[in-house]
Write an enzyme that holds these catalytic residues in place. Sequence first.
Site: not given
Length: 453
Positions: A275-277
């Site tokens: 969900s981040c990078f």
Amino acid sequence: MTQKVSIVGMGYVGLCTAVVFTKNGYKLVAVDENQERIDLVNNGISPFHEPDLEQLLQESINNDCLECTSDIDYAILNTDITFLTVGTPTNSDGSIDLKAIKKVATQIGETLAKKDGYHLVVVKSTVVPGTTENVVKPIIEKNSGKTCGPDFGLCMNPEFLSEGSAVEDAFKPYRVVIGEYDKKSGEILEDLYQEIYPESSENKVTIKRTTLPTAELIKYANNGFQATKISYINTIANVCQKIPNADVTAIADVMGLDPVISPKFLGAGIGYGGSCFPKDIRAFITFCKSLEYNPIMLKATHEVNEKQAYNVIEIAKRQLKNLKGKKFAILGLAFKPNTDDMRGARSTVIIKKLLEEGSIVTAYDPQAISNAKRDIGDKITYAPSAMECIKDCDCCILVTEWDEFQKLTAEDFMKQTKQPFLIDGRRTFKPQDFNSKIIFAAIGLGQKNNCGQ
Ligand code: UDX
């Protein structure tokens, strides 16, 4: 416990932060707009799979330390500090979507209009530089009729937790970053963190105070560097695949011995998901462009990652030639082990491509099948175990390195599959355990050790 705390947004960051406060004796008001999630939290049930979270949630509910509500008004009026941990997804053009942040800032402003006394607002969501000061602050000021500084405080406090170890990371962060609008805001937040991570305890952490945009940028700089490290080792892996007997894992092992480099995030494979990078790198690139700066390096990180998942398809094609009608077993669906999170998972990219090629896909994951069913649907079959998954397949691709897959042996593949052909997309198996017995290929493993390359 001098300050009362509320948190808006019960995702990974919000919930893991919440249990850190409740474990430290705080009575916390949690806010979410999703009634199903509110009910789960109030019953001590974690809405997602995250080690240790449910037990701590249960404890918080039993000890009457946590209440979850959709009522932001109630949360603001009954607490002194509010953390914003709502999602910041990407728009289709790659830019950051601030809808949730703006909505919550508006609601906070409306409530502050009727609240006496000072309130500290802390943005914990990942936001591009300038957001806290130029978006959140004016929205709260406009809707409250109050002035940031004298009437309410504002901080930006990025979160660095990693899924699968989110609870551990929240309890023992490597560092706490406080971006502050003014000294008073920063001091209140630093005091709060000093209570949670006291100097004297083993949980003592380095607290860094800085400006709002620097704090916002620290998060992108950090994630960008980690993602770049992964794309770098994947670049080396792709070179290895073209050189007989070269092996990226041996290279990464030696590189990791260099203290300048460190061994973390040198795991070659099918690329980063989560969900981040993926979203942060895209948002960072789009943000740089808005500054009329061309972030060549970040673009390369992103491009390497976009292509990396197809590496395993190319290996399969070299061995099987035509993939049409071939049966594929996909081991692992979650974007990484110890989570049921499918966001940005490379499994979806690989499965989509296999289906386009006309292959038949069966998949297994210890935790993520119900989320995968929602994302991928019934276009593939879901197996109840790894052994069932590989049954009668023409090719097995290891996509997520869950511990339980380590138990699989060459003999299992010889017994269960139509033809024993294993592609290790995460370098989880030892080539010498499989090489002479089955057709074995892996990312970053050079010709002669790697089938058909
Ligand atoms: C990441 C950062 O680690 C965290 O600091 C930040 O706050 C949020 O983003 P997370 O997305 O939970 O956390 O997972 P992480 O363990 O970093 O893995 C991200 C992706 O990179 C996964 O798909 C993983 O498989 C991949 N990865 C990680 C590699 O391909 N190689 C590695 O060596 C490490």
